[in-house]
Design a protein around this motif. Structure first.
Motif, PDB file in Angstrom:
ATOM      1  N   ALA A 136       6.794  -0.790 -15.717  1.00  0.00           N
ATOM      2  CA  ALA A 136       5.794  -0.324 -14.754  1.00  0.00           C
ATOM      3  C   ALA A 136       4.574   0.211 -15.494  1.00  0.00           C
ATOM      4  CB  ALA A 136       6.388   0.763 -13.860  1.00  0.00           C
ATOM      5  N   GLN A 137       3.413  -0.053 -14.918  1.00  0.00           N
ATOM      6  CA  GLN A 137       2.159   0.362 -15.536  1.00  0.00           C
ATOM      7  C   GLN A 137       1.908   1.847 -15.313  1.00  0.00           C
ATOM      8  OE1 GLN A 137      -0.344  -1.236 -17.302  1.00  0.00           O
ATOM      9  NE2 GLN A 137      -1.263   0.800 -17.426  1.00  0.00           N
ATOM     10  N   GLU A 138       1.457   2.540 -16.373  1.00  0.00           N
ATOM     11  CA  GLU A 138       0.998   3.912 -16.217  1.00  0.00           C
ATOM     12  C   GLU A 138      -0.300   3.890 -15.405  1.00  0.00           C
ATOM     13  OE1 GLU A 138       2.441   6.687 -17.051  1.00  0.00           O
ATOM     14  OE2 GLU A 138       4.177   5.690 -17.942  1.00  0.00           O
ATOM     15  N   ILE A 139      -0.397   4.766 -14.404  1.00  0.00           N
ATOM     16  CA  ILE A 139      -1.512   4.712 -13.467  1.00  0.00           C
ATOM     17  C   ILE A 139      -2.532   5.807 -13.740  1.00  0.00           C
ATOM     18  CG2 ILE A 139      -2.172   4.876 -11.040  1.00  0.00           C
ATOM     19  CD1 ILE A 139      -0.674   2.332 -11.785  1.00  0.00           C
ATOM     20  N   GLU A 140      -3.792   5.411 -13.810  1.00  0.00           N
ATOM     21  CA  GLU A 140      -4.921   6.332 -13.822  1.00  0.00           C
ATOM     22  C   GLU A 140      -5.803   5.925 -12.645  1.00  0.00           C
ATOM     23  OE1 GLU A 140      -5.490   8.968 -15.505  1.00  0.00           O
ATOM     24  OE2 GLU A 140      -3.808   8.819 -16.908  1.00  0.00           O
ATOM     25  N   ALA A 141      -5.640   6.621 -11.525  1.00  0.00           N
ATOM     26  CA  ALA A 141      -6.269   6.179 -10.281  1.00  0.00           C
ATOM     27  C   ALA A 141      -7.766   6.428 -10.239  1.00  0.00           C
ATOM     28  CB  ALA A 141      -5.599   6.866  -9.094  1.00  0.00           C
ATOM     29  N   GLY A 142      -8.256   7.449 -10.951  1.00  0.00           N
ATOM     30  CA  GLY A 142      -9.677   7.729 -10.945  1.00  0.00           C
ATOM     31  C   GLY A 142     -10.139   8.386  -9.647  1.00  0.00           C
ATOM     32  N   SER A 143     -11.428   8.334  -9.413  1.00  0.00           N
ATOM     33  CA  SER A 143     -12.012   8.982  -8.239  1.00  0.00           C
ATOM     34  C   SER A 143     -13.255   8.222  -7.791  1.00  0.00           C
ATOM     35  CB  SER A 143     -12.373  10.439  -8.553  1.00  0.00           C
ATOM     36  OG  SER A 143     -13.347  10.487  -9.590  1.00  0.00           O
ATOM     37  N   SER A 144     -13.741   8.568  -6.608  1.00  0.00           N
ATOM     38  CA  SER A 144     -14.976   7.991  -6.073  1.00  0.00           C
ATOM     39  C   SER A 144     -15.842   9.114  -5.519  1.00  0.00           C
ATOM     40  CB  SER A 144     -14.690   6.974  -4.962  1.00  0.00           C
ATOM     41  OG  SER A 144     -14.085   5.807  -5.469  1.00  0.00           O
ATOM     42  N   ALA A 167       6.060   4.669  -7.476  1.00  0.00           N
ATOM     43  CA  ALA A 167       6.962   3.765  -6.762  1.00  0.00           C
ATOM     44  C   ALA A 167       6.337   2.386  -6.592  1.00  0.00           C
ATOM     45  CB  ALA A 167       7.324   4.352  -5.405  1.00  0.00           C
ATOM     46  N   LEU A 168       5.062   2.339  -6.234  1.00  0.00           N
ATOM     47  CA  LEU A 168       4.404   1.047  -6.026  1.00  0.00           C
ATOM     48  C   LEU A 168       4.198   0.315  -7.345  1.00  0.00           C
ATOM     49  CD1 LEU A 168       3.205  -1.022  -4.229  1.00  0.00           C
ATOM     50  CD2 LEU A 168       1.090   0.305  -4.092  1.00  0.00           C
ATOM     51  N   SER A 169       3.914   1.057  -8.397  1.00  0.00           N
ATOM     52  CA  SER A 169       3.772   0.432  -9.710  1.00  0.00           C
ATOM     53  C   SER A 169       5.080  -0.210 -10.150  1.00  0.00           C
ATOM     54  CB  SER A 169       3.319   1.479 -10.734  1.00  0.00           C
ATOM     55  OG  SER A 169       3.238   0.919 -12.018  1.00  0.00           O
ATOM     56  N   GLN A 170       6.183   0.487  -9.955  1.00  0.00           N
ATOM     57  CA  GLN A 170       7.487  -0.054 -10.334  1.00  0.00           C
ATOM     58  C   GLN A 170       7.854  -1.255  -9.471  1.00  0.00           C
ATOM     59  OE1 GLN A 170       9.634   1.030 -13.009  1.00  0.00           O
ATOM     60  NE2 GLN A 170      10.315  -1.037 -12.428  1.00  0.00           N
ATOM     61  N   LEU A 171       7.591  -1.160  -8.156  1.00  0.00           N
ATOM     62  CA  LEU A 171       7.882  -2.271  -7.265  1.00  0.00           C
ATOM     63  C   LEU A 171       7.080  -3.506  -7.656  1.00  0.00           C
ATOM     64  CD1 LEU A 171       9.089  -3.542  -4.689  1.00  0.00           C
ATOM     65  CD2 LEU A 171       7.220  -2.465  -3.399  1.00  0.00           C
ATOM     66  N   SER A 172       5.819  -3.319  -7.972  1.00  0.00           N
ATOM     67  CA  SER A 172       4.969  -4.449  -8.355  1.00  0.00           C
ATOM     68  C   SER A 172       5.505  -5.118  -9.612  1.00  0.00           C
ATOM     69  CB  SER A 172       3.530  -3.972  -8.595  1.00  0.00           C
ATOM     70  OG  SER A 172       2.987  -3.393  -7.427  1.00  0.00           O
ATOM     71  N   ALA A 173       5.952  -4.307 -10.578  1.00  0.00           N
ATOM     72  CA  ALA A 173       6.523  -4.867 -11.804  1.00  0.00           C
ATOM     73  C   ALA A 173       7.812  -5.624 -11.515  1.00  0.00           C
ATOM     74  CB  ALA A 173       6.771  -3.746 -12.814  1.00  0.00           C
ATOM     75  N   ASP A 174       8.624  -5.087 -10.596  1.00  0.00           N
ATOM     76  CA  ASP A 174       9.890  -5.739 -10.256  1.00  0.00           C
ATOM     77  C   ASP A 174       9.677  -7.083  -9.562  1.00  0.00           C
ATOM     78  OD1 ASP A 174      11.165  -3.554 -11.315  1.00  0.00           O
ATOM     79  OD2 ASP A 174      11.544  -2.588  -9.377  1.00  0.00           O
ATOM     80  N   LEU A 175       8.602  -7.215  -8.829  1.00  0.00           N
ATOM     81  CA  LEU A 175       8.354  -8.445  -8.069  1.00  0.00           C
ATOM     82  C   LEU A 175       7.694  -9.541  -8.900  1.00  0.00           C
ATOM     83  CD1 LEU A 175       7.115  -6.977  -4.658  1.00  0.00           C
ATOM     84  CD2 LEU A 175       9.321  -8.031  -5.159  1.00  0.00           C
ATOM     85  N   LYS A 217      -4.041  -7.029 -16.074  1.00  0.00           N
ATOM     86  CA  LYS A 217      -3.488  -7.922 -17.088  1.00  0.00           C
ATOM     87  C   LYS A 217      -2.233  -7.334 -17.721  1.00  0.00           C
ATOM     88  CE  LYS A 217      -7.595 -10.532 -18.396  1.00  0.00           C
ATOM     89  NZ  LYS A 217      -8.538 -10.845 -19.487  1.00  0.00           N
ATOM     90  N   SER A 218      -2.232  -6.008 -17.908  1.00  0.00           N
ATOM     91  CA  SER A 218      -1.080  -5.393 -18.547  1.00  0.00           C
ATOM     92  C   SER A 218       0.151  -5.464 -17.663  1.00  0.00           C
ATOM     93  CB  SER A 218      -1.394  -3.935 -18.894  1.00  0.00           C
ATOM     94  OG  SER A 218      -1.649  -3.199 -17.728  1.00  0.00           O
ATOM     95  N   MET A 219      -0.048  -5.578 -16.329  1.00  0.00           N
ATOM     96  CA  MET A 219       1.089  -5.670 -15.423  1.00  0.00           C
ATOM     97  C   MET A 219       1.541  -7.102 -15.210  1.00  0.00           C
ATOM     98  SD  MET A 219       0.513  -2.927 -12.370  1.00  0.00           S
ATOM     99  CE  MET A 219       2.056  -3.478 -11.669  1.00  0.00           C
ATOM    100  N   GLU A 224       0.848  -1.197   0.000  1.00  0.00           N
ATOM    101  CA  GLU A 224       0.000   0.000   0.000  1.00  0.00           C
ATOM    102  C   GLU A 224       0.878   1.238   0.000  1.00  0.00           C
ATOM    103  OE1 GLU A 224      -3.597   0.314   2.640  1.00  0.00           O
ATOM    104  OE2 GLU A 224      -2.412   1.922   3.548  1.00  0.00           O
ATOM    105  N   SER A 225       0.514   2.240  -0.816  1.00  0.00           N
ATOM    106  CA  SER A 225       1.321   3.448  -0.887  1.00  0.00           C
ATOM    107  C   SER A 225       0.538   4.585  -1.526  1.00  0.00           C
ATOM    108  CB  SER A 225       2.604   3.196  -1.676  1.00  0.00           C
ATOM    109  OG  SER A 225       3.395   4.372  -1.748  1.00  0.00           O
ATOM    110  N   ALA A 226       0.914   5.804  -1.147  1.00  0.00           N
ATOM    111  CA  ALA A 226       0.373   6.996  -1.799  1.00  0.00           C
ATOM    112  C   ALA A 226       1.229   7.392  -2.993  1.00  0.00           C
ATOM    113  CB  ALA A 226       0.286   8.152  -0.801  1.00  0.00           C
TER     114      ALA A 226
END
Length: 236
Positions: free
Chosen positions: A213-221, A122-130, A203-205, A116-118
Motif C-alpha cells: 500500500a502506498q504511503e499517503i500525503e493528501a496535501g491541502s487546497s 484502508a483505501l490505499s490498501q484496497l487499491s493495492a489489493d485490487l 506510478k508507485s501504486m 471513495e473514502s475518508a
C-alpha cells in the motif's frame, strides 16, 4: 352653484405614478466599488481512486463477459471494506482495425470502478489489493462537502469583516465622515488545488499483484470567499 370636478387625464396619472420611480433613480454620488477576500488552506479529508479493467478480444460478447466478471469480483471485494463508497464509472468499447483500416480484427473494452473514502489507509490498501485484476487510472484528494461548508461559513464572516475594514480605510482616505453600504455580494472563489502533480504516487501504486500500500500525503487546497460591494462615502 354646482361644484365642478375635473378628471385627470391618463397622461397626468402616468406622470404622477412615475414620480417615486424618478426619485429612486436619482443619481447617487461618491460611490466606490470595493472587493475583499478571505482564504485558508484546508487539509484534504477525502480520497478518490479510479481503477479500470481493459482487455481486447475477437469476440465482443466474450470480451464484455470477461470485463463484467472482473468488475463484479472487484466490487464484491471493495464492499467488504468498511467506509469505502463503491460506484461504477465509464464503460466503453471500440473496434480494432487491421493495418489497412478496413477490417475489424478485434474489440477493445474498458470499464472503470470508482472508490471513495475518508480512511486513506484502508483505501490505499484496497487499491493495492485490487491491482491483480485492475489498474490504477487516477488518484486524487479532495475536501468533503461538510468540511468545505463549515470552513466557508467561517470565511464568509471573515470576508465581510475584511470588506468593512477596507470600506473604513477608503472612507478615511477620501476624507469622508462615514459611509453607507449600497450593495454587497458574497461568492465562493472556488477551491485552488495544490500545484504539484499526482503522477509519482500513481506510478508507485500501479505495480503487479501484491504491491504494498502506498504511503499517503493528501496535501491541502485553498478555499476562499470573495466580497464584492459598493459603498457611498458621506462627505462632511
Amino acid at each position: 352653484m354646482p361644484r365642478l370636478f375635473r378628471l385627470a387625464t391618463p397622461l397626468v396619472l402616468a406622470a404622477l405614478a412615475s414620480l417615486p420611480a424618478l426619485a429612486e433613480e436619482a443619481p447617487r454620488y461618491n460611490q466606490i466599488s470595493l472587493q475583499a477576500e478571505a482564504s485558508r488552506e484546508i487539509a484534504h479529508d477525502l480520497m478518490r481512486v479510479t481503477l479500470y479493467s481493459e482487455a481486447q478480444h475477437k469476440d465482443p460478447a466474450q470480451l464484455a463477459g470477461d470485463i463484467t466478471r472482473s468488475l463484479n469480483a472487484a466490487v464484491e471485494r471493495a464492499r467488504q471494506v468498511a467506509g469505502v463508497k463503491v460506484s461504477l464509472g465509464n464503460r466503453n468499447s471500440h473496434p480494432v482495425y487491421d493495418d489497412q483500416g478496413r477490417r475489424i480484427v478485434a474489440w477493445r473494452e474498458r470499464a472503470e470502478l470508482r472508490l471513495e473514502s475518508a480512511d486513506f489507509a484502508a483505501l490505499s490498501q484496497l487499491s493495492a489489493d485490487l491491482l491483480g485484476e485492475l489498474k490504477i487510472g487516477d488518484m486524487r484528494f479532495a475536501i468533503a462537502d461538510a468540511t468545505r461548508k463549515k470552513n466557508e461559513d467561517t470565511l464568509l464572516q471573515d470576508a465581510v469583516k475584511a470588506f468593512g475594514e477596507r470600506a473604513r480605510l477608503t472612507t478615511q482616505a477620501l476624507g469622508g465622515s462615514g459611509y453607507k453600504l449600497v450593495s454587497l455580494s458574497l461568492n465562493s472563489a472556488g477551491i485552488v488545488p495544490p500545484p504539484f502533480p499526482r503522477v509519482a504516487m500513481m506510478k508507485s501504486m500501479d505495480r503487479e499483484a501484491g504491491a504494498p500500500a502506498q504511503e499517503i500525503e493528501a496535501g491541502s487546497s485553498e478555499v476562499s470567499i470573495r466580497a464584492d460591494g459598493v459603498i457611498e462615502v458621506q462627505m462632511p
